[in-house]
Motif scaffolding. Structure first.
Motif, mmCIF file in Angstrom:
data_model
loop_
_atom_site.group_PDB
_atom_site.id
_atom_site.type_symbol
_atom_site.label_atom_id
_atom_site.label_comp_id
_atom_site.label_asym_id
_atom_site.label_seq_id
_atom_site.Cartn_x
_atom_site.Cartn_y
_atom_site.Cartn_z
ATOM 1 N N LYS A 168 -32.075 39.669 15.806
ATOM 2 C CA LYS A 168 -32.737 38.402 15.155
ATOM 3 C C LYS A 168 -33.425 37.840 15.897
ATOM 4 O O LYS A 168 -34.684 37.403 15.731
ATOM 5 C CB LYS A 168 -31.503 37.454 14.670
ATOM 6 C CG LYS A 168 -32.104 36.439 13.954
ATOM 7 C CD LYS A 168 -32.628 36.843 12.411
ATOM 8 C CE LYS A 168 -32.875 35.689 11.645
ATOM 9 N NZ LYS A 168 -33.138 35.670 10.471
ATOM 10 N N SER A 211 -35.014 42.475 11.228
ATOM 11 C CA SER A 211 -33.994 42.070 10.202
ATOM 12 C C SER A 211 -32.755 42.918 9.875
ATOM 13 O O SER A 211 -31.882 42.554 9.194
ATOM 14 C CB SER A 211 -34.860 41.877 8.891
ATOM 15 O OG SER A 211 -35.940 41.164 9.001
ATOM 16 N N ASP A 218 -27.560 44.214 8.138
ATOM 17 C CA ASP A 218 -28.471 43.259 7.759
ATOM 18 C C ASP A 218 -27.944 42.068 8.980
ATOM 19 O O ASP A 218 -26.848 41.439 8.927
ATOM 20 C CB ASP A 218 -28.092 42.546 6.497
ATOM 21 C CG ASP A 218 -29.222 41.491 6.036
ATOM 22 O OD1 ASP A 218 -29.222 40.614 6.911
ATOM 23 O OD2 ASP A 218 -29.840 41.552 4.954
ATOM 24 N N THR A 219 -29.040 41.648 9.838
ATOM 25 C CA THR A 219 -28.748 40.613 10.761
ATOM 26 C C THR A 219 -28.246 39.472 10.075
ATOM 27 O O THR A 219 -27.137 38.842 10.681
ATOM 28 C CB THR A 219 -29.815 40.577 11.639
ATOM 29 O OG1 THR A 219 -30.827 40.040 10.793
ATOM 30 C CG2 THR A 219 -30.209 41.690 12.343
ATOM 31 N N ASP A 220 -29.085 39.110 9.286
ATOM 32 C CA ASP A 220 -28.550 37.609 8.745
ATOM 33 C C ASP A 220 -27.103 37.648 8.054
ATOM 34 O O ASP A 220 -26.407 36.660 8.147
ATOM 35 C CB ASP A 220 -29.460 37.277 7.488
ATOM 36 C CG ASP A 220 -30.878 36.721 8.091
ATOM 37 O OD1 ASP A 220 -30.796 36.306 9.178
ATOM 38 O OD2 ASP A 220 -31.865 36.885 7.283
ATOM 39 N N TYR A 221 -26.761 38.862 7.200
ATOM 40 C CA TYR A 221 -25.553 38.856 6.746
ATOM 41 C C TYR A 221 -24.447 38.710 7.867
ATOM 42 O O TYR A 221 -23.350 38.126 7.726
ATOM 43 C CB TYR A 221 -25.315 40.346 5.897
ATOM 44 C CG TYR A 221 -23.925 40.175 5.194
ATOM 45 C CD1 TYR A 221 -23.571 39.623 4.041
ATOM 46 C CD2 TYR A 221 -22.903 40.953 5.651
ATOM 47 C CE1 TYR A 221 -22.521 39.721 3.337
ATOM 48 C CE2 TYR A 221 -21.724 40.968 5.373
ATOM 49 C CZ TYR A 221 -21.542 40.601 4.201
ATOM 50 O OH TYR A 221 -20.039 40.442 3.426
ATOM 51 N N ASN A 272 -24.077 35.315 9.211
ATOM 52 C CA ASN A 272 -23.399 34.285 8.351
ATOM 53 C C ASN A 272 -22.037 34.627 8.026
ATOM 54 O O ASN A 272 -20.999 33.871 7.581
ATOM 55 C CB ASN A 272 -24.163 34.237 7.080
ATOM 56 C CG ASN A 272 -25.618 33.572 7.221
ATOM 57 O OD1 ASN A 272 -25.976 32.945 7.902
ATOM 58 N ND2 ASN A 272 -26.744 34.311 6.623
#
Length: 152
Positions: free
Chosen positions: A75, A80, A140-143, A146
């Protein structure tokens, strides 16, 4: 008498430090007894990440730590997604030993208990987009950031 107090203080401190799993924010260094993270960028889009935990750090927690660290690095670099191009997890028995002097100034050494160390080493590659056809798992980096909690 002062040296006995120092010995008990050091032994107590060592016991307190070894009573919990190695924390997520630990960097591998002398003062962490070789436990924690070590990262190295091996290409513009790739990193080698290794983590060594103490007896109380199981494989699942160590892998969670490495997964989270991979997402953070990717990130920060603007990726992404990421994939592991190599991954190795081990749980090794490690002996501990000590060296000291007795009242006659004789040097003494010996070993004590065997402990378990969990270690994980991955090579992670950042990706700007998710490839359609691939034989490897894409994260997925955001997943991950989070949903993968590393706080105890």
């Amino acid at each position: 008498m002062t040296s006995i107090k120092k010995t008990f203080l050091c032994a107590g401190l060592a016991l307190m430090l070894s009573a919990c799993a190695t924390s997520y924010d630990t960097e591998k260094q002398f003062w962490s007894f070789g436990k924690g993270f070590e990262t190295a960028q091996i290409a513009p889009d790739s990193w080698q990440i290794s983590f060594v935990g103490n007896t109380n750090t199981d494989r699942a927690l160590a892998r969670k730590y490495v997964m989270r660290k991979s997402a953070e690095l990717c990130k920060q670099a603007g990726y992404s997604y990421f994939t592991f191009t190599r991954e190795q997890t081990d749980r090794d028995a490690v002996g501990q030993f000590g060296v000291g002097k007795n009242s006659s100034n004789d040097i003494l050494w010996g070993s004590s208990t065997m402990n378990q160390e969990t270690s994980v080493m991955v090579e992670v590659t950042g990706l700007h987009s998710k490839p359609e056809n691939t034989n490897s798992r894409i994260y997925d980096t955001d997943y991950i950031l989070n949903n993968v909690d590393v706080k105890g």
